[in-house]
Design a protein around this motif. Structure first.
Motif, PDB file in Angstrom:
ATOM      1  N   ALA A 104     -11.808   3.806  -3.668  1.00  0.00           N
ATOM      2  CA  ALA A 104     -12.965   4.635  -3.306  1.00  0.00           C
ATOM      3  C   ALA A 104     -14.224   3.782  -3.165  1.00  0.00           C
ATOM      4  O   ALA A 104     -15.012   3.952  -2.243  1.00  0.00           O
ATOM      5  N   ARG A 105     -14.383   2.814  -4.075  1.00  0.00           N
ATOM      6  CA  ARG A 105     -15.591   1.985  -4.017  1.00  0.00           C
ATOM      7  C   ARG A 105     -15.627   1.096  -2.787  1.00  0.00           C
ATOM      8  O   ARG A 105     -16.671   0.843  -2.212  1.00  0.00           O
ATOM      9  N   LEU A 106     -14.433   0.583  -2.428  1.00  0.00           N
ATOM     10  CA  LEU A 106     -14.383  -0.333  -1.293  1.00  0.00           C
ATOM     11  C   LEU A 106     -14.296   0.409   0.043  1.00  0.00           C
ATOM     12  O   LEU A 106     -14.471  -0.186   1.101  1.00  0.00           O
ATOM     13  N   GLY A 107     -13.973   1.693  -0.030  1.00  0.00           N
ATOM     14  CA  GLY A 107     -13.688   2.410   1.208  1.00  0.00           C
ATOM     15  C   GLY A 107     -12.308   2.055   1.728  1.00  0.00           C
ATOM     16  O   GLY A 107     -12.039   2.126   2.927  1.00  0.00           O
ATOM     17  N   TYR A 108     -11.422   1.651   0.832  1.00  0.00           N
ATOM     18  CA  TYR A 108     -10.052   1.284   1.193  1.00  0.00           C
ATOM     19  C   TYR A 108      -9.124   2.457   0.900  1.00  0.00           C
ATOM     20  O   TYR A 108      -9.373   3.258  -0.004  1.00  0.00           O
ATOM     21  N   ARG A 109      -8.041   2.478   1.621  1.00  0.00           N
ATOM     22  CA  ARG A 109      -6.993   3.441   1.322  1.00  0.00           C
ATOM     23  C   ARG A 109      -6.294   3.048   0.012  1.00  0.00           C
ATOM     24  O   ARG A 109      -6.173   1.862  -0.275  1.00  0.00           O
ATOM     25  N   PHE A 110      -5.843   4.030  -0.746  1.00  0.00           N
ATOM     26  CA  PHE A 110      -5.129   3.741  -1.987  1.00  0.00           C
ATOM     27  C   PHE A 110      -3.713   4.301  -1.920  1.00  0.00           C
ATOM     28  O   PHE A 110      -3.516   5.466  -1.552  1.00  0.00           O
ATOM     29  N   ILE A 111      -2.751   3.461  -2.269  1.00  0.00           N
ATOM     30  CA  ILE A 111      -1.350   3.920  -2.317  1.00  0.00           C
ATOM     31  C   ILE A 111      -0.736   3.520  -3.657  1.00  0.00           C
ATOM     32  O   ILE A 111      -0.822   2.354  -4.065  1.00  0.00           O
ATOM     33  N   ASP A 112      -0.145   4.488  -4.314  1.00  0.00           N
ATOM     34  CA  ASP A 112       0.550   4.242  -5.575  1.00  0.00           C
ATOM     35  C   ASP A 112       2.052   4.182  -5.280  1.00  0.00           C
ATOM     36  O   ASP A 112       2.632   5.165  -4.798  1.00  0.00           O
ATOM     37  N   LEU A 113       2.663   3.042  -5.553  1.00  0.00           N
ATOM     38  CA  LEU A 113       4.076   2.867  -5.179  1.00  0.00           C
ATOM     39  C   LEU A 113       4.991   3.852  -5.911  1.00  0.00           C
ATOM     40  O   LEU A 113       5.943   4.368  -5.320  1.00  0.00           O
ATOM     41  N   ALA A 115      19.173   0.903 -11.125  1.00  0.00           N
ATOM     42  CA  ALA A 115      19.453   0.204  -9.859  1.00  0.00           C
ATOM     43  C   ALA A 115      18.957   1.010  -8.658  1.00  0.00           C
ATOM     44  O   ALA A 115      18.389   0.454  -7.713  1.00  0.00           O
ATOM     45  N   GLU A 116      19.155   2.312  -8.710  1.00  0.00           N
ATOM     46  CA  GLU A 116      18.696   3.158  -7.600  1.00  0.00           C
ATOM     47  C   GLU A 116      17.165   3.177  -7.541  1.00  0.00           C
ATOM     48  O   GLU A 116      16.573   3.133  -6.463  1.00  0.00           O
ATOM     49  N   PHE A 117      16.536   3.213  -8.711  1.00  0.00           N
ATOM     50  CA  PHE A 117      15.075   3.158  -8.724  1.00  0.00           C
ATOM     51  C   PHE A 117      14.593   1.848  -8.090  1.00  0.00           C
ATOM     52  O   PHE A 117      13.673   1.836  -7.271  1.00  0.00           O
ATOM     53  N   ARG A 118      15.220   0.734  -8.452  1.00  0.00           N
ATOM     54  CA  ARG A 118      14.793  -0.568  -7.910  1.00  0.00           C
ATOM     55  C   ARG A 118      15.034  -0.644  -6.406  1.00  0.00           C
ATOM     56  O   ARG A 118      14.279  -1.271  -5.675  1.00  0.00           O
ATOM     57  N   ARG A 119      16.099  -0.005  -5.953  1.00  0.00           N
ATOM     58  CA  ARG A 119      16.364   0.025  -4.501  1.00  0.00           C
ATOM     59  C   ARG A 119      15.234   0.767  -3.787  1.00  0.00           C
ATOM     60  O   ARG A 119      14.708   0.323  -2.774  1.00  0.00           O
ATOM     61  N   LEU A 120      14.843   1.896  -4.354  1.00  0.00           N
ATOM     62  CA  LEU A 120      13.754   2.681  -3.757  1.00  0.00           C
ATOM     63  C   LEU A 120      12.426   1.922  -3.813  1.00  0.00           C
ATOM     64  O   LEU A 120      11.624   1.961  -2.881  1.00  0.00           O
ATOM     65  N   GLU A 121      12.223   1.220  -4.912  1.00  0.00           N
ATOM     66  CA  GLU A 121      10.982   0.442  -5.072  1.00  0.00           C
ATOM     67  C   GLU A 121      10.880  -0.614  -3.963  1.00  0.00           C
ATOM     68  O   GLU A 121       9.804  -0.817  -3.365  1.00  0.00           O
ATOM     69  N   ALA A 122      12.008  -1.242  -3.650  1.00  0.00           N
ATOM     70  CA  ALA A 122      12.017  -2.248  -2.584  1.00  0.00           C
ATOM     71  C   ALA A 122      11.803  -1.590  -1.219  1.00  0.00           C
ATOM     72  O   ALA A 122      11.058  -2.102  -0.365  1.00  0.00           O
ATOM     73  N   GLU A 123      12.430  -0.447  -1.030  1.00  0.00           N
ATOM     74  CA  GLU A 123      12.316   0.264   0.251  1.00  0.00           C
ATOM     75  C   GLU A 123      10.858   0.668   0.518  1.00  0.00           C
ATOM     76  O   GLU A 123      10.333   0.477   1.612  1.00  0.00           O
ATOM     77  N   VAL A 124      10.225   1.209  -0.502  1.00  0.00           N
ATOM     78  CA  VAL A 124       8.837   1.671  -0.355  1.00  0.00           C
ATOM     79  C   VAL A 124       7.899   0.473  -0.149  1.00  0.00           C
ATOM     80  O   VAL A 124       6.948   0.537   0.629  1.00  0.00           O
TER      81      VAL A 124
END
Ligand code: S3P
Length: 205
Positions: free
Chosen positions: A51-60, A82-91
């Motif tokens: 918000a301060r920078l005027g940047y978009r924010f994304i929470d993985l 393992a499935e969580f880590r797969r999704l983390e990499a995908e995102v």
């Protein structure tokens, strides 16, 4: 992803709400990634920094939950880490090409990564121009902040949360230390942490 390369869904709406409060000084990196242990404040601080920078924010983590249509504890419970880590990499990969241009012509993205993200070289080294900020938190502070939400932290042992926090943190410290900057969070309110991040970036880029 929507057609302009932005991720669609809740993160879009979140990004659309935050207005730049002061804007990014010249030379501010276009991609800033907040890393560190659970309860370091990555999401809260990241939202305010964006918000301060005027940047978009994304929470993985939020992106993972949106993509999976399930909460993180449920992903762990039903399909394992393992499935969580797969999704983390995908995102993470889905953000490779995201160029964030706001209506005012600014570019910029703040990403809050999950606590295990820096321990994965294929993720942490993915965006060469990105500046990674390690938000430091002591195990005791992490436990205090997590009090009441421990059951939504599948990486922690419910019978010995402090012991598991200490062990995990110790195992990951060298990974977190690869970040370009490190900023203290113990005892500091989020806006003070944001001030310190901006000061670190202004000093060293
Ligand atoms: C994890 C931390 C969590 C979440 C998942 C795994 C970890 O994120 O990604 O439960 O391995 O430390 P936060 O650090 O945002 O709580």
């Amino acid at each position: 992803m929507s057609e302009d390369g932005r991720p669609s869904g809740p993160a879009d709406r979140e990004g659309g709400r935050s207005e730049p409060a002061s804007g990014a000084p010249a030379g501010t990196p276009e991609r800033i990634v907040l890393v560190g242990f659970m309860a370091a404040g990555k999401t809260t601080v990241g939202r305010e920094l964006g918000a301060r920078l005027g940047y978009r924010f994304i929470d993985l983590d939020e992106e993972i939950e949106r993509r999976a249509g399930r909460s993180i504890p449920r992903i762990f419970r039903e399909d394992g880490e393992a499935e969580f880590r797969r999704l983390e990499a995908e995102v993470t990969r889905a953000l490779d090409e995201v160029v964030v241009t706001r209506p005012d012509g600014r570019h910029g993205l703040v990403v809050a990564a999950g606590g295990g993200w820096m321990a994965r070289p294929e993720l942490r080294d993915r965006w060469p121009g990105a500046v990674r900020i390690w938000l430091r938190v002591r195990p005791e502070t992490a436990l205090e902040r997590l009090d009441g939400s421990l059951d939504s932290r599948p990486m922690l042992d419910a019978d010995d949360p402090l012991g598991s926090i200490r062990a995990l943190l110790e195992g990951r410290e060298a990974d977190y230390a690869r970040a370009e900057h490190s900023v203290e969070t113990n005892g500091l309110p989020p806006d003070e942490v944001v001030d310190r991040i901006l000061a670190a970036i202004a000093r060293h880029g």
